[in-house]
Motif scaffolding. Structure first.
Motif, PDB file in Angstrom:
ATOM      1  N   LYS A 494       1.019  -1.252  -0.024  1.00 23.16           N
ATOM      2  CA  LYS A 494      -0.025   0.020   0.079  1.00 23.16           C
ATOM      3  C   LYS A 494       0.898   1.467  -0.091  1.00 23.16           C
ATOM      4  CE  LYS A 494      -3.941  -2.293   0.616  1.00 23.16           C
ATOM      5  NZ  LYS A 494      -4.766  -2.792  -0.481  1.00 23.16           N
ATOM      6  N   TYR A 495       1.904   1.098   0.762  1.00 25.06           N
ATOM      7  CA  TYR A 495       2.857   2.384   0.971  1.00 25.06           C
ATOM      8  C   TYR A 495       4.345   1.701   0.745  1.00 25.06           C
ATOM      9  CZ  TYR A 495      -0.977   5.277   1.977  1.00 25.06           C
ATOM     10  OH  TYR A 495      -2.169   5.833   2.127  1.00 25.06           O
ATOM     11  N   VAL A 496       5.275   2.479   0.172  1.00 24.07           N
ATOM     12  CA  VAL A 496       6.571   2.027   0.106  1.00 24.07           C
ATOM     13  C   VAL A 496       7.156   3.602   0.272  1.00 24.07           C
ATOM     14  CG1 VAL A 496       8.489   1.450  -1.232  1.00 24.07           C
ATOM     15  CG2 VAL A 496       6.320   0.136  -1.337  1.00 24.07           C
ATOM     16  N   LEU A 497       8.147   3.911   1.254  1.00 21.82           N
ATOM     17  CA  LEU A 497       8.697   4.868   1.337  1.00 21.82           C
ATOM     18  C   LEU A 497      10.340   4.842   1.324  1.00 21.82           C
ATOM     19  CD1 LEU A 497       6.303   4.922   3.503  1.00 21.82           C
ATOM     20  CD2 LEU A 497       7.409   6.981   4.645  1.00 21.82           C
ATOM     21  N   VAL A 498      10.938   5.637   0.810  1.00 23.54           N
ATOM     22  CA  VAL A 498      12.309   5.588   0.431  1.00 23.54           C
ATOM     23  C   VAL A 498      13.005   6.904   1.044  1.00 23.54           C
ATOM     24  CG1 VAL A 498      14.336   5.478  -1.188  1.00 23.54           C
ATOM     25  CG2 VAL A 498      11.958   4.223  -1.609  1.00 23.54           C
ATOM     26  N   ASN A 499      13.783   6.825   2.026  1.00 21.55           N
ATOM     27  CA  ASN A 499      14.473   7.936   2.597  1.00 21.55           C
ATOM     28  C   ASN A 499      13.504   8.806   3.322  1.00 21.55           C
ATOM     29  OD1 ASN A 499      17.299   6.849   2.525  1.00 21.55           O
ATOM     30  ND2 ASN A 499      17.291   7.211   0.324  1.00 21.55           N
ATOM     31  N   GLY A 500      12.184   8.168   3.616  1.00 22.61           N
ATOM     32  CA  GLY A 500      11.243   9.356   4.267  1.00 22.61           C
ATOM     33  C   GLY A 500      10.326   9.704   3.198  1.00 22.61           C
ATOM     34  N   ASN A 501      10.675   9.501   1.779  1.00 19.36           N
ATOM     35  CA  ASN A 501       9.597   9.695   0.798  1.00 19.36           C
ATOM     36  C   ASN A 501       8.454   9.093   0.374  1.00 19.36           C
ATOM     37  OD1 ASN A 501      10.986  12.575  -0.054  1.00 19.36           O
ATOM     38  ND2 ASN A 501      12.689  11.053   0.694  1.00 19.36           N
ATOM     39  N   ILE A 502       7.548   9.242   0.334  1.00 15.19           N
ATOM     40  CA  ILE A 502       6.223   8.021  -0.328  1.00 15.19           C
ATOM     41  C   ILE A 502       6.466   8.061  -1.593  1.00 15.19           C
ATOM     42  CG2 ILE A 502       3.842   7.742  -0.310  1.00 15.19           C
ATOM     43  CD1 ILE A 502       3.518   9.512   2.116  1.00 15.19           C
ATOM     44  N   THR A 503       6.686   6.717  -2.043  1.00 14.28           N
ATOM     45  CA  THR A 503       7.208   6.556  -3.377  1.00 14.28           C
ATOM     46  C   THR A 503       5.887   5.501  -4.028  1.00 14.28           C
ATOM     47  OG1 THR A 503       9.292   6.573  -2.845  1.00 14.28           O
ATOM     48  CG2 THR A 503       8.753   5.492  -4.805  1.00 14.28           C
ATOM     49  N   VAL A 504       5.239   4.866  -3.037  1.00 14.43           N
ATOM     50  CA  VAL A 504       3.990   3.996  -3.567  1.00 14.43           C
ATOM     51  C   VAL A 504       2.918   4.574  -2.426  1.00 14.43           C
ATOM     52  CG1 VAL A 504       2.733   1.931  -3.571  1.00 14.43           C
ATOM     53  CG2 VAL A 504       5.190   2.018  -4.362  1.00 14.43           C
ATOM     54  N   GLU A 505       2.029   5.055  -3.181  1.00 21.20           N
ATOM     55  CA  GLU A 505       0.775   5.506  -2.251  1.00 21.20           C
ATOM     56  C   GLU A 505      -0.532   5.031  -2.553  1.00 21.20           C
ATOM     57  OE1 GLU A 505       0.661   9.764  -2.400  1.00 21.20           O
ATOM     58  OE2 GLU A 505      -0.290   9.865  -0.322  1.00 21.20           O
ATOM     59  N   PRO A 509       2.218   3.596  -7.759  1.00 25.26           N
ATOM     60  CA  PRO A 509       3.723   4.225  -7.651  1.00 25.26           C
ATOM     61  C   PRO A 509       3.328   5.840  -8.076  1.00 25.26           C
ATOM     62  CG  PRO A 509       3.502   2.904  -9.633  1.00 25.26           C
ATOM     63  CD  PRO A 509       2.204   2.669  -8.796  1.00 25.26           C
ATOM     64  N   ASN A 510       4.248   6.695  -7.442  1.00 27.51           N
ATOM     65  CA  ASN A 510       3.826   8.138  -7.624  1.00 27.51           C
ATOM     66  C   ASN A 510       4.722   8.808  -8.196  1.00 27.51           C
ATOM     67  OD1 ASN A 510       5.555   8.633  -5.639  1.00 27.51           O
ATOM     68  ND2 ASN A 510       4.141   9.259  -4.194  1.00 27.51           N
ATOM     69  N   GLU A 511       5.892   8.123  -8.892  1.00 30.47           N
ATOM     70  CA  GLU A 511       7.074   8.834  -9.339  1.00 30.47           C
ATOM     71  C   GLU A 511       8.035   9.542  -8.704  1.00 30.47           C
ATOM     72  OE1 GLU A 511       5.653  10.348 -13.470  1.00 30.47           O
ATOM     73  OE2 GLU A 511       5.330   8.383 -13.932  1.00 30.47           O
ATOM     74  N   THR A 512       7.854   9.332  -7.277  1.00 33.37           N
ATOM     75  CA  THR A 512       9.060   9.870  -6.586  1.00 33.37           C
ATOM     76  C   THR A 512      10.313   9.441  -6.851  1.00 33.37           C
ATOM     77  OG1 THR A 512       7.438  10.632  -4.821  1.00 33.37           O
ATOM     78  CG2 THR A 512       9.564  10.391  -4.199  1.00 33.37           C
ATOM     79  N   ARG A 513      11.051   9.758  -6.711  1.00 32.27           N
ATOM     80  CA  ARG A 513      12.670   9.285  -6.995  1.00 32.27           C
ATOM     81  C   ARG A 513      13.693   9.761  -5.843  1.00 32.27           C
ATOM     82  NH1 ARG A 513      12.835  10.562 -13.370  1.00 32.27           N
ATOM     83  NH2 ARG A 513      14.921  10.452 -12.887  1.00 32.27           N
ATOM     84  N   ALA A 514      13.486   9.072  -4.740  1.00 33.76           N
ATOM     85  CA  ALA A 514      14.428   9.631  -3.600  1.00 33.76           C
ATOM     86  C   ALA A 514      15.513   8.520  -3.181  1.00 33.76           C
ATOM     87  CB  ALA A 514      13.468   9.830  -2.388  1.00 33.76           C
ATOM     88  N   GLY A 515      15.902   7.785  -4.073  1.00 30.57           N
ATOM     89  CA  GLY A 515      16.915   6.814  -3.587  1.00 30.57           C
ATOM     90  C   GLY A 515      18.390   7.655  -3.540  1.00 30.57           C
ATOM     91  N   VAL A 516      19.142   7.115  -2.735  1.00 29.15           N
ATOM     92  CA  VAL A 516      20.548   7.460  -2.779  1.00 29.15           C
ATOM     93  C   VAL A 516      21.546   6.434  -3.283  1.00 29.15           C
ATOM     94  CG1 VAL A 516      20.073   9.342  -1.428  1.00 29.15           C
ATOM     95  CG2 VAL A 516      20.592   7.210  -0.391  1.00 29.15           C
ATOM     96  N   VAL A 517      22.742   6.970  -3.346  1.00 27.56           N
ATOM     97  CA  VAL A 517      23.928   5.939  -3.501  1.00 27.56           C
ATOM     98  C   VAL A 517      24.442   5.273  -2.170  1.00 27.56           C
ATOM     99  CG1 VAL A 517      26.231   5.726  -4.406  1.00 27.56           C
ATOM    100  CG2 VAL A 517      24.671   6.809  -5.784  1.00 27.56           C
TER     101      VAL A 517
END
Ligand SMILES: [Zn+2]
Length: 538
Positions: A494-505, A509-517
């Motif tokens: 239902k929800y996936v957060l990457v580094n505190g950013n909602i990426t699946v809502e 998928p909501n096209e957030t791109r908050a991944g880091v190296v």
């Protein structure tokens, strides 16, 4: 009165607006923290990309509240075995991963990576993917850079050059060294070469990840070699996509897993990973003998066009087929054949018939050679037993990994593992077959890989940890991707957060791109020593 009223007011004001405010609060979920401990009810507060508090957070304020009633809240999944190279820019949303709960991937597996890790990681950084990325340095590319596809041992100078490339890669942030010993040119290396290079990675706290020399008839010798490398190089070992392939080897997982268990008992840090399917996926070339594939595509072509060598190749393939106790190449299915995409999804047996050739294995082997001459193909091979898959899955130090790339939606007929690995474990193996508990499955998807690869602030739901979080429905989570229709996202996340950013809502998928190296410890040590060097009064 001991404290003036305004001081009490400032204190309360501070409590309300400084301490108890979060960016996001996930409320009333069943928290599974990644340790393997049982779930408990609680709320999770997130601020500035980190988890800041867990518990009953009823009095807290937040800009966004996610109601997780009836849902599981767990750390984002870490996939230690992927191959995202060349597909990152095609789909930086990495939707197949995000929709399967994956928030971090390790790429550069099976000996295949970029050689210039600094350049690669800055490219990933500039792309802004939806997921966090770490990479290994791949043996095949290092060897190729130094000695091409030569079928021989390296000279001392060549080995030194390879060592220097591995050392550079580790300093630039690789998390370990990978081999792919069935592929060209890695297959031409001997154990000493691998030990020498693994020793370099060990100096930088790297892991040795290996696609072993054999996963079929000679699998025990291959495990022996991997354990020898780990012992001699004094490096933690990760055996990739642990399996026993080939119908004739079904049931041998008891023997192979016993070797891993014994090595651990003797003090070797060895773990394994697995994709939860009975089919593998790799290139068509793996059907041919290695020596035919040496050097470059021109030499392969020259060899395969020589009638004597072609006959040897066909005999080799027929022997192997016979050994599998099969009459046709029906276990080998085309995933992507660039020269004729209408063949995608067909078995070699069907491709052969489509080419109006006789329904005989020797013509099917001829078809394989013709396809190789047309540029080769990506394949799915149906060659494992469900019992072995489940036996390996019960091993506590086995992780789940998809061994796949970022999928470009709709392209080819790739193995479904790229879409559904984690959802399949949670639905088929946890909920339906009860092969392992939910908490145990999540531990293997989170803290086990994080510990192995030194992602020290990921893989657990704890204050101070990165807010990579999945919120899913354990009763409905499902992998929809199949061999026939692979391009289907998993459901239930239902929800996936990457580094505190909602990426699946709300499951989308909501096209957030908050991944880091994510850099390996070698890079940090190197950066620190450079800093110490530059700040010391010389
Ligand atoms: Zn592999």
């Amino acid at each position: 009165m001991k404290y003036p009223l305004f001081i009490i007011f400032i204190f309360l004001y501070g409590q309300l607006f400084a301490n108890d405010t979060a960016d996001i609060i996930i409320k009333h979920g069943k928290i599974i923290d990644g340790t393997g401990n049982p779930w408990f009810y609680g709320d999770v507060a997130i601020k500035n990309g980190k988890v800041i508090s867990i518990g009953d957070l009823n009095s807290w304020q937040a800009f966004k509240v996610i109601n997780a009633t009836g849902l599981v809240v767990a750390p984002g999944f870490i996939d230690v075995h992927t191959h995202i190279e060349n597909d990152e820019a095609k789909n930086p949303y990495a939707t197949n991963f995000i929709m399967d709960g994956v928030t971090t991937v390790i790429t550069g597996n099976c000996g295949s990576s970029h050689v210039d890790i600094k350049k690669y990681l800055s490219f990933i950084d500039s792309l802004h993917l939806s997921i966090n990325v770490a990479t290994l340095i791949g043996h095949n590319d290092v060897r190729e850079a130094v000695m091409g596809d030569a079928n021989r041992a390296p000279t001392t100078e060549e080995l030194d050059s390879m060592k220097a490339l591995v050392a550079k890669a580790m300093r630039e942030g690789a998390v370990g060294f990978s081999t792919g010993l069935i592929y060209i040119p890695g297959t031409y290396s001997n154990t000493n070469e691998i030990v020498a290079l693994a020793k370099v990675a060990a100096r930088y706290n790297g892991v040795y990840s290996t696609h072993m020399r054999n996963e079929s008839d000679s699998v025990t010798q291959a495990i022996d070699e991997a354990l020898t490398v780990a012992k001699e190089a004094n490096i933690p070992l990760e055996i990739s996509h642990f399996k026993v392939g080939g119908q004739q080897n079904w049931g041998r997982s008891k023997q192979t897993l016993a070797m891993v268990k014994q090595a651990r008992e003797q003090g070797l840090d060895v773990t394994i990973d697995q994709y939860p399917y009975t089919a593998s996926s790799t290139s068509l070339s793996t059907l041919l003998p290695d020596w035919i594939l040496a050097d470059n595509s021109d030499s392969i072509k020259t060899r395969l066009e020589n009638p004597e060598i072609k006959k040897q190749a066909i005999d080799y393939m027929l022997d192997k087929l016979h050994h599998r106790k099969l009459k046709h190449f029906n276990y080998a299915v085309v995933a992507y054949y660039k020269a004729d995409t209408t063949m995608n999804g067909k078995s070699i047996e069907q491709v052969n018939l489509a080419m109006h050739r006789k329904h005989k294995a020797k013509y099917e082997a001829q078809t394989v050679i013709d396809m190789m001459l047309q540029g080769g193909a990506g394949m799915v091979f149906h060659g494992m037993s469900e019992d072995d898959v489940q036996y390996i899955m019960q091993y506590p130090f086995s992780m789940f990994a998809c061994d796949a790339s970022i999928r470009v939606f709709g392209q080819g007929v790739p193995h479904p593992r790229g879409y559904g690995t984690n959802a399949r474990v949670l639905s088929k193996y946890v909920r339906d077959k009860k092969v392992l508990t939910l908490e145990e499955a999540i531990r293997r998807m989170t803290s086990l890989p994080a510990q192995k690869f030194h992602f020290n602030d990921r893989g657990l739901l704890l204050p101070g940890y990165a807010a990579d979080i999945v919120v899913f429905d354990a009763n409905t989570v499902n992998d929809l991707s199949t061999y026939e229709k692979p391009h289907q996202y998993s459901t239930g996340f239902k929800y996936v957060l990457v580094n505190g950013n909602i990426t699946v809502e709300n499951g989308q998928p909501n096209e957030t791109r908050a991944g880091v190296v994510l850099y390996g410890l070698g890079e940090k040590a190197h950066a620190n020593s450079m800093h110490a060097y530059s700040s010391s009064p010389l």
